[in-house]
Design a protein around this motif. Structure first.
Motif, PDB file in Angstrom:
ATOM      1  N   VAL A  21      -9.478 -37.503  22.902  1.00  0.00           N
ATOM      2  CA  VAL A  21      -9.613 -36.209  23.580  1.00  0.00           C
ATOM      3  C   VAL A  21      -8.512 -35.241  23.135  1.00  0.00           C
ATOM      4  O   VAL A  21      -7.344 -35.615  23.064  1.00  0.00           O
ATOM      5  N   VAL A  22      -8.912 -34.026  22.833  1.00  0.00           N
ATOM      6  CA  VAL A  22      -7.932 -32.953  22.619  1.00  0.00           C
ATOM      7  C   VAL A  22      -8.105 -31.979  23.770  1.00  0.00           C
ATOM      8  O   VAL A  22      -9.191 -31.430  23.966  1.00  0.00           O
ATOM      9  N   LEU A  23      -7.050 -31.820  24.538  1.00  0.00           N
ATOM     10  CA  LEU A  23      -7.156 -31.051  25.776  1.00  0.00           C
ATOM     11  C   LEU A  23      -6.195 -29.869  25.776  1.00  0.00           C
ATOM     12  O   LEU A  23      -4.990 -30.039  25.619  1.00  0.00           O
ATOM     13  N   THR A  24      -6.756 -28.692  25.950  1.00  0.00           N
ATOM     14  CA  THR A  24      -5.929 -27.501  26.071  1.00  0.00           C
ATOM     15  C   THR A  24      -5.884 -27.079  27.524  1.00  0.00           C
ATOM     16  O   THR A  24      -6.907 -27.073  28.200  1.00  0.00           O
ATOM     17  N   CYS A  26      -2.201 -36.957  29.608  1.00  0.00           N
ATOM     18  CA  CYS A  26      -1.883 -36.984  28.183  1.00  0.00           C
ATOM     19  C   CYS A  26      -0.792 -37.969  27.783  1.00  0.00           C
ATOM     20  O   CYS A  26       0.237 -38.066  28.425  1.00  0.00           O
ATOM     21  N   ASP A  27      -1.063 -38.676  26.677  1.00  0.00           N
ATOM     22  CA  ASP A  27      -0.080 -39.588  26.123  1.00  0.00           C
ATOM     23  C   ASP A  27       0.942 -38.799  25.324  1.00  0.00           C
ATOM     24  O   ASP A  27       2.097 -39.146  25.242  1.00  0.00           O
ATOM     25  N   ARG A  28       0.457 -37.743  24.727  1.00  0.00           N
ATOM     26  CA  ARG A  28       1.299 -37.010  23.796  1.00  0.00           C
ATOM     27  C   ARG A  28       0.977 -35.523  23.880  1.00  0.00           C
ATOM     28  O   ARG A  28      -0.120 -35.172  24.290  1.00  0.00           O
ATOM     29  N   ILE A  29       1.934 -34.687  23.506  1.00  0.00           N
ATOM     30  CA  ILE A  29       1.586 -33.274  23.434  1.00  0.00           C
ATOM     31  C   ILE A  29       1.935 -32.686  22.064  1.00  0.00           C
ATOM     32  O   ILE A  29       2.893 -33.107  21.418  1.00  0.00           O
ATOM     33  N   VAL A  30       1.120 -31.741  21.656  1.00  0.00           N
ATOM     34  CA  VAL A  30       1.424 -30.921  20.503  1.00  0.00           C
ATOM     35  C   VAL A  30       1.508 -29.510  21.046  1.00  0.00           C
ATOM     36  O   VAL A  30       0.590 -29.035  21.697  1.00  0.00           O
ATOM     37  N   MET A  31       2.678 -28.886  20.833  1.00  0.00           N
ATOM     38  CA  MET A  31       2.836 -27.535  21.344  1.00  0.00           C
ATOM     39  C   MET A  31       2.885 -26.579  20.164  1.00  0.00           C
ATOM     40  O   MET A  31       3.574 -26.845  19.175  1.00  0.00           O
ATOM     41  N   ILE A  32       2.140 -25.492  20.264  1.00  0.00           N
ATOM     42  CA  ILE A  32       2.195 -24.499  19.194  1.00  0.00           C
ATOM     43  C   ILE A  32       2.576 -23.142  19.782  1.00  0.00           C
ATOM     44  O   ILE A  32       2.425 -22.913  20.983  1.00  0.00           O
ATOM     45  N   ASP A  33       3.085 -22.288  18.934  1.00  0.00           N
ATOM     46  CA  ASP A  33       3.409 -20.924  19.359  1.00  0.00           C
ATOM     47  C   ASP A  33       3.307 -20.021  18.135  1.00  0.00           C
ATOM     48  O   ASP A  33       3.785 -20.379  17.062  1.00  0.00           O
ATOM     49  N   LYS A  34       2.675 -18.887  18.304  1.00  0.00           N
ATOM     50  CA  LYS A  34       2.471 -17.941  17.209  1.00  0.00           C
ATOM     51  C   LYS A  34       1.899 -18.626  15.969  1.00  0.00           C
ATOM     52  O   LYS A  34       2.354 -18.395  14.848  1.00  0.00           O
ATOM     53  N   GLY A  35       0.943 -19.498  16.195  1.00  0.00           N
ATOM     54  CA  GLY A  35       0.247 -20.122  15.078  1.00  0.00           C
ATOM     55  C   GLY A  35       1.003 -21.212  14.359  1.00  0.00           C
ATOM     56  O   GLY A  35       0.574 -21.690  13.312  1.00  0.00           O
ATOM     57  N   ASP A  85     -11.236 -27.144  25.846  1.00  0.00           N
ATOM     58  CA  ASP A  85     -10.368 -25.967  25.813  1.00  0.00           C
ATOM     59  C   ASP A  85     -10.342 -25.345  27.210  1.00  0.00           C
ATOM     60  O   ASP A  85     -11.289 -24.675  27.609  1.00  0.00           O
ATOM     61  N   GLU A  86      -9.299 -25.614  27.946  1.00  0.00           N
ATOM     62  CA  GLU A  86      -9.121 -25.145  29.321  1.00  0.00           C
ATOM     63  C   GLU A  86     -10.275 -25.535  30.252  1.00  0.00           C
ATOM     64  O   GLU A  86     -10.917 -24.676  30.842  1.00  0.00           O
ATOM     65  N   GLY A 140      -2.330 -16.731  23.486  1.00  0.00           N
ATOM     66  CA  GLY A 140      -2.360 -16.126  22.156  1.00  0.00           C
ATOM     67  C   GLY A 140      -1.700 -16.949  21.068  1.00  0.00           C
ATOM     68  O   GLY A 140      -1.536 -16.502  19.937  1.00  0.00           O
ATOM     69  N   ALA A 141      -1.320 -18.197  21.395  1.00  0.00           N
ATOM     70  CA  ALA A 141      -0.607 -19.052  20.430  1.00  0.00           C
ATOM     71  C   ALA A 141      -1.499 -19.478  19.268  1.00  0.00           C
ATOM     72  O   ALA A 141      -1.011 -19.774  18.186  1.00  0.00           O
ATOM     73  N   GLY A 142      -2.801 -19.510  19.522  1.00  0.00           N
ATOM     74  CA  GLY A 142      -3.732 -19.936  18.470  1.00  0.00           C
ATOM     75  C   GLY A 142      -4.488 -21.217  18.793  1.00  0.00           C
ATOM     76  O   GLY A 142      -5.168 -21.769  17.942  1.00  0.00           O
ATOM     77  N   LYS A 143      -4.385 -21.686  20.041  1.00  0.00           N
ATOM     78  CA  LYS A 143      -5.008 -22.948  20.431  1.00  0.00           C
ATOM     79  C   LYS A 143      -6.534 -22.930  20.268  1.00  0.00           C
ATOM     80  O   LYS A 143      -7.110 -23.797  19.629  1.00  0.00           O
TER      81      LYS A 143
END
Ligand SMILES: Nc1ncnc2c1ncn2[C@@H]1O[C@H](COP(=O)(O)OP(=O)(O)OP(=O)(O)O)[C@@H](O)[C@H]1O
Ligand SMILES: [Mg+2]
Length: 337
Positions: free
Chosen positions: A208-211, A222-231, A179-180, A58-61
């Motif tokens: 590549v953008v991988l969820t 992954c070389d890098r991560i972007v983490m999101i939460d609650k948008g 996405d998954e 539910g983070a918004g990914k």
């Protein structure tokens, strides 16, 4: 390659009061509520990078990925991929990208897989030579041979996912949004899919953008991560740095003497630490304590434990990356509502 700037997406949701009366009211006089699925998301991805785009349920990914692929229009903010705004020039844009939404297939249900690929070949205008070469490659890494003549609706989950991945890669897109793509798969199929991603990233510099909710995907790809939460953005950086910055979590495991009556509450009481800095789990005489070693040093924690009770066995280890991410989700107050 990918620029996402202050992306925001609001959905209007109809809310209804409980009961039949509520249903009628909602029908004639609907009450609307605004859900903010993405609040303010910013990140950039250079060409050839595999970015892990992660966050709790539910983070918004998926919402962000839908904006990046042009399925949804942002409420505000902007995205630009390879110089294009996804919703502006969709016809041209879809030829440059590939997308897989693991939770639902993009393939035609009744068409045999092979024919599906032929239709996609025409849509994407892939020439015969390139198509053959590509299919050979995809067949080899994803092992499609066994089910390529079957209609999509008869495929197992693992077969269907491999089929979807192949479809997304068929036209050699510059950017792949996954996405998954490994949701619900066994280790062998997961490995096939990871190999395919790795190969086209290496050989064609595909961005590549991988969820995923599978930490191994992240560690392997992954070389890098972007983490999101609650948008909102929570973390942006390398996995290595995440380990360094947040790797202060330690795990203390001990087994009490049979005569001990120590409880989780008693253990927690003497320490006065926040929930995010101290997690205590107990199974019969075994205790597992995850704690923030910046708040309480390892030696002090050991001393404290030994002062509380008689122990039979005790050990301390570093938290693995999965643990770090879990504790970050917890700090964000992440929930599954
Ligand atoms: N079409 C929609 N209408 C209303 N609300 C929506 C819609 N799509 C998503 N949402 C809400 O937006 C929020 C973010 O959803 P999203 O699917 O982007 O999360 P996610 O990070 O992909 O989660 P997951 O890991 O479970 O796939 C959720 O609260 C969801 O209920
Ligand atoms: Mg999702």
């Amino acid at each position: 390659m990918i620029y996402a700037e202050h992306l925001r997406k609001e959905f209007k949701k109809t809310v209804k009061d409980p009961g039949l009366k509520g249903s009628f009211k909602a029908l004639f006089n609907p009450k609307k509520e605004i859900v903010v699925a993405a609040d303010d998301i910013t990140f950039h991805v250079p060409e050839g990078e595999i970015l892990g785009f992660i966050g709790p349920n539910g983070a918004g990914k998926s919402t962000v990925i839908k904006m990046l692929t042009g399925i949804l229009t942002p409420t505000s903010g902007e995205c630009r991929i390879n110089g294009k705004i996804p919703t502006n020039d969709r016809k041209k844009y879809v030829k440059e990208i590939g997308a897989v939404f693991g939770q639902r297939t993009q393939l035609w249900w009744d068409l045999p897989l092979q024919e599906t690929y032929h239709v996609l070949k025409e849509i994407y205008e892939v020439d015969d030579y390139k198509f053959k070469k590509r299919m050979d490659f995809l067949n080899e890494v994803l092992e499609l041979e066994k089910f390529i003549k079957s209609p999509v609706r008869t495929l197992s989950l693992g077969q269907r996912m491999r089929a979807d991945i192949a479809a997304s890669m068929l036209h050699s897109p510059k950017v792949l949004f996954l996405d998954e793509p490994t949701i619900g798969l066994d280790v062998v199929v997961k490995d096939n899919i990871r190999q395919a991603i790795m190969k086209i990233n290496k050989e064609e510099k595909t961005t590549v953008v991988l969820t995923t909710h599978d930490i191994s995907d992240i560690e392997l790809l992954c070389d890098r991560i972007v983490m999101i939460d609650k948008g909102k953005n929570v973390y942006d950086g390398s996995l290595h740095k995440l380990r360094e910055n947040y790797g202060q979590t330690r795990e203390l495991v001990f087994e009490t003497d049979n005569s001990s009556k120590l409880t989780e509450e008693q253990f927690r009481k003497g320490l006065n630490l926040k929930k995010s800095d101290l997690v205590v789990e107990r199974e019969q005489n075994s205790f597992k304590v995850k704690f923030n070693s910046k708040k309480i040093p390892v030696g002090e924690m050991l001393g404290y434990t030994l002062s509380l009770t008689k122990v039979k066995d005790i050990s301390v280890k570093d938290a693995d990356i999965e643990e770090i991410i879990r504790s970050l989700y917890r700090q964000g107050g992440a929930s599954d509502e």
